[in-house]
Write a protein that holds these residues in place. Structure first.
Motif, short mmCIF file in Angstrom:
data_model
loop_
_atom_site.label_atom_id
_atom_site.label_comp_id
_atom_site.label_asym_id
_atom_site.label_seq_id
_atom_site.Cartn_x
_atom_site.Cartn_y
_atom_site.Cartn_z
N VAL A 13 -34.82 -58.71 23.64
CA VAL A 13 -34.05 -57.46 23.66
C VAL A 13 -33.00 -57.46 22.54
CG1 VAL A 13 -34.33 -56.83 26.09
CG2 VAL A 13 -32.59 -58.52 25.44
N GLU A 14 -33.35 -58.02 21.39
CA GLU A 14 -32.38 -58.12 20.30
C GLU A 14 -31.78 -56.77 19.91
OE1 GLU A 14 -34.51 -59.87 17.05
OE2 GLU A 14 -35.80 -58.11 16.73
N ARG A 15 -32.54 -55.72 20.09
CA ARG A 15 -32.09 -54.38 19.72
C ARG A 15 -30.96 -53.88 20.62
NH1 ARG A 15 -36.09 -49.09 19.41
NH2 ARG A 15 -34.48 -47.52 19.04
N TYR A 16 -30.94 -54.33 21.88
CA TYR A 16 -30.00 -53.79 22.86
C TYR A 16 -28.97 -54.81 23.34
CZ TYR A 16 -34.22 -50.91 23.19
OH TYR A 16 -35.32 -50.15 22.88
N LEU A 17 -29.17 -56.08 23.03
CA LEU A 17 -28.40 -57.15 23.67
C LEU A 17 -26.91 -57.10 23.33
CD1 LEU A 17 -28.44 -59.60 25.49
CD2 LEU A 17 -29.14 -61.00 23.54
N LYS A 18 -26.56 -56.79 22.10
CA LYS A 18 -25.15 -56.74 21.72
C LYS A 18 -24.39 -55.68 22.52
CE LYS A 18 -25.77 -58.62 17.07
NZ LYS A 18 -25.59 -58.38 15.61
N ARG A 19 -25.03 -54.55 22.74
CA ARG A 19 -24.41 -53.51 23.56
C ARG A 19 -24.12 -54.04 24.96
NH1 ARG A 19 -28.16 -48.52 24.34
NH2 ARG A 19 -29.29 -50.02 25.64
N CYS A 20 -25.07 -54.75 25.52
CA CYS A 20 -24.93 -55.33 26.86
C CYS A 20 -23.79 -56.34 26.90
CB CYS A 20 -26.24 -55.98 27.28
SG CYS A 20 -26.14 -56.96 28.79
N LEU A 21 -23.81 -57.29 25.96
CA LEU A 21 -22.82 -58.37 25.98
C LEU A 21 -21.43 -57.88 25.62
CD1 LEU A 21 -24.92 -61.29 24.42
CD2 LEU A 21 -24.61 -60.64 26.83
N ASP A 22 -21.34 -56.91 24.73
CA ASP A 22 -20.02 -56.32 24.41
C ASP A 22 -19.40 -55.68 25.64
OD1 ASP A 22 -19.99 -57.14 21.78
OD2 ASP A 22 -20.75 -55.24 20.98
N SER A 23 -20.24 -55.07 26.46
CA SER A 23 -19.71 -54.42 27.67
C SER A 23 -19.19 -55.44 28.68
CB SER A 23 -20.79 -53.54 28.32
OG SER A 23 -21.73 -54.29 29.08
N LEU A 24 -19.63 -56.69 28.55
CA LEU A 24 -19.16 -57.75 29.44
C LEU A 24 -17.91 -58.44 28.91
CD1 LEU A 24 -22.49 -59.47 30.59
CD2 LEU A 24 -20.95 -58.08 31.97
N VAL A 25 -17.94 -58.84 27.66
CA VAL A 25 -16.81 -59.62 27.13
C VAL A 25 -15.56 -58.77 26.98
CG1 VAL A 25 -18.32 -61.26 25.97
CG2 VAL A 25 -17.49 -59.26 24.71
N HIS A 26 -15.70 -57.45 26.96
CA HIS A 26 -14.54 -56.57 26.83
C HIS A 26 -14.15 -55.92 28.17
CE1 HIS A 26 -14.55 -57.13 22.55
NE2 HIS A 26 -15.76 -56.64 22.42
N ASP A 95 -19.70 -49.97 32.32
CA ASP A 95 -18.43 -49.38 31.89
C ASP A 95 -17.39 -50.51 31.82
OD1 ASP A 95 -19.72 -46.98 31.97
OD2 ASP A 95 -18.61 -46.17 33.69
N LEU A 96 -16.43 -50.38 30.93
CA LEU A 96 -15.51 -51.49 30.67
C LEU A 96 -14.58 -51.79 31.84
CD1 LEU A 96 -14.58 -50.95 26.91
CD2 LEU A 96 -16.39 -52.36 27.93
N ASN A 97 -14.40 -50.85 32.75
CA ASN A 97 -13.55 -51.10 33.93
C ASN A 97 -14.38 -51.40 35.18
OD1 ASN A 97 -14.60 -48.52 34.33
ND2 ASN A 97 -12.73 -47.75 35.30
#
Length: 348
Positions: A13-26, A95-97
């Motif tokens: 899922v290299e195309r979508y993974l950064k979106r997923c992980l960014d939503s977690l780490v932030h 969502d970030l919250n």
């Protein structure tokens, strides 16, 4: 402070993974354990996980041979140390919250499970479009007796369909060694897991909050495509639900009649879908498999009222499908075969 473990199975899922992980780490809530399981990816997904791990000490990365989503989730469960547990698919996001609000909704760990809604997006040819929010009505299920007394109602509402729209007390999963069943990776692994979990849940809070970002890639979807193994897995899911209802004295034959009709319609529409390459006799063979276990479904044990009620639930289906379903409910095997033949000829 409540610690939350989030499990993310990862596969190509290299195309979508950064979106997923960014939503977690932030996330606005910090006390997290993020468990990423690279399930033998052949693209850069595993490397992306490792990069994020170097940047955030809350992240654990497991690399394993490909074994499917259930295998990946089960591997992650061995590493869980949080008080509560969440699941996130690697091509979706939060969502970030989301986690902060989920923890608030546990009310100092008073609830075994908190349920929330999701945003539905479609992605076609790289273009993302928001469709709608799926919002659950706010509800308190304070006891297991209350859950069982309205079990089919809650099942209809979708409370027990998905694992990703929940935060769950970890001990309920870990203490009872609840795992995902690999044979259901082809469809239904979430529902089977939740049914096993339901035996141990007493306190559920349903919120009207919407946190999960579900991205449905229409072009890649195989939900309606023919898969032989799905016939058996779909049926096994119904039997597991039926067994749960029997064991807990909450059998609802109206709902089971409707659910089995849904199974038949999936079988009929996928078997006679233009993408299906089966020969005619193989299509007949798979359709006849839907008549198994007549002592439970369908036929003489369901009343005409139950069948009529179930039929009314599928008003949005095509006329062809509804005719086939009516014959199915009436146990008219020969007529259904003739109708299948007519459908097949019309497709040619």
């Amino acid at each position: 402070m409540i610690k939350v473990s989030v499990i993310v199975p990862v596969y190509n899922v290299e195309r979508y993974l950064k979106r997923c992980l960014d939503s977690l780490v932030h996330q606005t809530y910090d006390y997290l354990e993020l468990i990423l399981v690279d399930d033998g990816s052949t693209d850069s997904s595993g490397a992306i996980c490792d990069i994020y791990k170097k940047q955030d000490e809350r992240i654990k990365v497991i690399h394993k041979e490909n074994g499917g989503v259930s295998s990946a989730r089960n591997e992650a469960l061995k590493e869980v140390t949080g008080d509560y547990l969440m699941f996130l698919d690697s091509d979706d996001a939060l969502d970030l919250n989301a986690i902060e609000r989920c923890v608030e909704n546990t009310e100092n760990a008073a609830w075994d499970l908190v349920l929330f809604g999701f945003h539905l997006y479609t992605e076609i040819d790289g273009e993302t479009a928001f469709q709608n929010d799926v919002v659950y009505p706010e509800e308190i299920i304070a006891t297991k007796a209350q859950m069982l007394s309205r079990f089919s109602e809650y099942y209809r509402k979708g409370y027990f369909n998905f694992i990703t729209d929940k935060i769950i007390r970890s001990s309920l999963v870990l203490d009872h060694t609840i795992e995902f069943k690999r044979e259901f990776d082809i469809g239904g692994e979430d529902g089977m897991f939740i049914l096993d979990l339901a035996d141990h849940i007493s306190h559920i809070k349903v919120t009207s909050d919407v946190f999960y970002q579900y991205y449905r890639r229409t072009k890649e979807s195989v939900t309606q495509l023919f898969k032989a193994a799905k016939f058996d897995r779909y049926y096994d899911r119904i039997i597991r639900l039926y067994t749960f209802m029997q064991d807990n004295n909450c059998v609802d034959t109206d709902y089971l009649t409707e659910l089995y009709g849904m199974y038949f319609l999936w079988a009929y529409e996928s078997t006679f879908h233009p993408s299906c390459t089966l020969k005619l006799n193989d299509r007949f063979r798979y359709m006849m498999k839907t008549f198994r276990k007549k002592e439970i479904f369908p036929g003489q044990h369901q009343t005409q009222r139950q069948k009529a009620s179930a039929l009314s639930s599928f008003a949005d289906y095509s006329k062809s499908s509804l005719i086939a379903l009516k014959l199915f409910y009436q146990n008219r095997v020969l007529l259904l075969c003739l109708w299948n033949l007519f459908t097949y000829i019309k497709m040619r």
